[in-house]
Scaffold this motif. Structure first.
Motif, PDB file in Angstrom:
ATOM      1  N   SER A  52       7.484 -14.315   0.771  1.00  0.00           N
ATOM      2  CA  SER A  52       6.277 -13.842   1.439  1.00  0.00           C
ATOM      3  C   SER A  52       5.111 -14.701   0.937  1.00  0.00           C
ATOM      4  O   SER A  52       5.322 -15.800   0.431  1.00  0.00           O
ATOM      5  CB  SER A  52       6.057 -12.357   1.173  1.00  0.00           C
ATOM      6  OG  SER A  52       4.956 -11.887   1.925  1.00  0.00           O
ATOM      7  N   SER A 106      -0.459 -12.467   3.229  1.00  0.00           N
ATOM      8  CA  SER A 106      -0.173 -11.151   3.799  1.00  0.00           C
ATOM      9  C   SER A 106      -1.229 -10.133   3.375  1.00  0.00           C
ATOM     10  O   SER A 106      -1.365  -9.071   3.986  1.00  0.00           O
ATOM     11  CB  SER A 106       1.213 -10.670   3.379  1.00  0.00           C
ATOM     12  OG  SER A 106       1.269 -10.414   1.984  1.00  0.00           O
ATOM     13  N   ARG A 135       5.508 -12.557  -3.010  1.00  0.00           N
ATOM     14  CA  ARG A 135       4.233 -12.985  -2.428  1.00  0.00           C
ATOM     15  C   ARG A 135       3.759 -14.225  -3.186  1.00  0.00           C
ATOM     16  O   ARG A 135       3.031 -14.137  -4.179  1.00  0.00           O
ATOM     17  CB  ARG A 135       3.209 -11.857  -2.495  1.00  0.00           C
ATOM     18  CG  ARG A 135       3.485 -10.751  -1.483  1.00  0.00           C
ATOM     19  CD  ARG A 135       2.515  -9.589  -1.599  1.00  0.00           C
ATOM     20  NE  ARG A 135       2.590  -8.728  -0.412  1.00  0.00           N
ATOM     21  CZ  ARG A 135       1.976  -7.552  -0.284  1.00  0.00           C
ATOM     22  NH1 ARG A 135       1.239  -7.079  -1.289  1.00  0.00           N
ATOM     23  NH2 ARG A 135       2.094  -6.853   0.823  1.00  0.00           N
ATOM     24  N   PRO A 176      -0.621  -4.444   3.363  1.00  0.00           N
ATOM     25  CA  PRO A 176      -1.028  -5.704   3.996  1.00  0.00           C
ATOM     26  C   PRO A 176      -2.456  -5.690   4.545  1.00  0.00           C
ATOM     27  O   PRO A 176      -2.918  -4.680   5.071  1.00  0.00           O
ATOM     28  CB  PRO A 176      -0.021  -5.862   5.136  1.00  0.00           C
ATOM     29  CG  PRO A 176       1.173  -5.082   4.704  1.00  0.00           C
ATOM     30  CD  PRO A 176       0.620  -3.916   3.952  1.00  0.00           C
ATOM     31  N   GLY A 232      -0.006 -14.914   7.975  1.00  0.00           N
ATOM     32  CA  GLY A 232      -0.022 -13.762   7.087  1.00  0.00           C
ATOM     33  C   GLY A 232       0.587 -12.531   7.726  1.00  0.00           C
ATOM     34  O   GLY A 232       1.282 -11.752   7.074  1.00  0.00           O
ATOM     35  N   PRO A 277      -3.524  -9.018   6.305  1.00  0.00           N
ATOM     36  CA  PRO A 277      -3.297 -10.450   6.549  1.00  0.00           C
ATOM     37  C   PRO A 277      -4.540 -11.176   7.037  1.00  0.00           C
ATOM     38  O   PRO A 277      -5.417 -10.589   7.678  1.00  0.00           O
ATOM     39  CB  PRO A 277      -2.197 -10.447   7.611  1.00  0.00           C
ATOM     40  CG  PRO A 277      -2.258  -9.107   8.252  1.00  0.00           C
ATOM     41  CD  PRO A 277      -2.718  -8.165   7.185  1.00  0.00           C
ATOM     42  N   LYS A 290       4.285 -12.822   7.495  1.00  0.00           N
ATOM     43  CA  LYS A 290       4.793 -12.501   6.162  1.00  0.00           C
ATOM     44  C   LYS A 290       4.799 -10.993   5.913  1.00  0.00           C
ATOM     45  O   LYS A 290       5.718 -10.449   5.285  1.00  0.00           O
ATOM     46  CB  LYS A 290       3.965 -13.224   5.094  1.00  0.00           C
ATOM     47  CG  LYS A 290       4.147 -14.737   5.095  1.00  0.00           C
ATOM     48  CD  LYS A 290       5.598 -15.131   4.869  1.00  0.00           C
ATOM     49  CE  LYS A 290       5.776 -16.624   4.713  1.00  0.00           C
ATOM     50  NZ  LYS A 290       7.184 -17.019   4.515  1.00  0.00           N
ATOM     51  N   ALA A 291       3.762 -10.305   6.411  1.00  0.00           N
ATOM     52  CA  ALA A 291       3.740  -8.849   6.267  1.00  0.00           C
ATOM     53  C   ALA A 291       4.913  -8.215   7.010  1.00  0.00           C
ATOM     54  O   ALA A 291       5.524  -7.248   6.527  1.00  0.00           O
ATOM     55  CB  ALA A 291       2.414  -8.298   6.789  1.00  0.00           C
TER      56      ALA A 291
END
Length: 273
Positions: A112, A116, A169, A137, A144, A139, A147-148
């Motif tokens: 990640s 995020s 992360r 999160p 982002g 983002p 990734k969340a």
């Protein structure tokens, strides 16, 4: 003792390239997957090179066969269009997780990003003594958001199927910090390898969110969660501080956010992470 086979997706990317020599171990085979060409195995290097996309179910099914653990670094590593982030980073991660589930891979480490939670504030991080790794999160980019979402996918695959999933992360993993902001976000390559080893070796971690950063003097991220898995950071970006600060531009209006300038960068347009 049986060999351990670790699949690394996105192995030709920045982090994958840095980890390849650092994750070599006697008794371990690295299966390295990427669409891009990869260097051939060096003498004595136990690697298996796979060419293919994380979005291809057949490729991923074959790549996951006989694998003991998976480190998923594949996907776009910087901001991109929503369509690309959705197809490669989100759908691709679901394809990877489903292939891992079907193959019985017991442990997955998902890369990640700090992006995020990019709209979390530096003040919040300071007041908490380091932003907790499981902060919800916020983002700062489509990247982002992607990734969340993969963090949520990891949670789902753990809860539904019992797979151990550790979401890292990552701050910024390069040979040296990328600018002044990197003085807090830097994850040295050596610490990166230490962190991935902790993720691979921790007994029954379940589902975890952890920060991937070094022991930086200016760190605003909690290392408590990563240390609980056995991670011990040894490096500090402060060795680069004098040089970076000497040529640094004035802080922008979004310097108060964890994501810094990425909080105001144009959405959907590539920018360095």
């Amino acid at each position: 003792m049986a060999e351990q086979r670790v699949l690394i997706t996105g192995a030709a990317g920045v982090v994958g390239t840095l980890m390849r020599p650092r994750l070599r171990r006697e008794g371990r085979v690295l299966r390295l997957l990427d669409l891009a060409p990869q260097p051939a195995a060096e003498p004595g290097e136990a690697v298996e090179l796979v060419t293919g996309s994380v979005t291809d179910p057949a490729v991923m099914a074959e790549a996951c066969a006989g694998v003991d653990a998976l480190i998923h670094l594949g996907g776009h590593s910087r901001e991109n269009s929503w369509a690309e982030i959705a197809e490669v980073n989100i759908n691709g991660t679901q394809t990877v997780l489903e292939a891992a589930r079907a193959a019985g891979v017991p442990r997955v480490v998902l890369a990640s990003s700090n992006h995020s939670v990019g709209f979390r504030t530096v003040q919040e991080a300071t007041e908490t003594g380091g932003l907790p790794a499981d902060s919800s999160p916020r983002p700062d980019t489509y990247y982002g958001v992607g990734k969340a979402v993969i963090e949520s996918l990891g949670s789902l695959y753990h809860s539904r199927f019992g797979m151990d999933v550790v979401c890292v992360r990552i701050g910024s993993c390069f040979e040296r910090p990328p600018g002044v902001r990197g003085l807090s976000t830097w994850l040295s390559p050596d610490d990166g390898a230490r962190l991935f080893e902790a993720c691979l070796g921790a007994p029954s971690p379940g589902y975890r969110l952890i920060w991937g950063v070094s022991a930086n003097t200016r760190r605003i991220y909690s290392l408590t969660e990563a240390e609980a898995l056995g991670y011990k950071a040894l490096d500090d970006a402060e060795q680069f501080a004098e040089e970076l600060l000497a040529s640094a531009p004035a802080p922008g209006p979004d310097a108060g956010y964890v994501g810094g300038p990425f909080c105001s960068a144009p959405l959907g347009e590539p920018n360095p992470i």
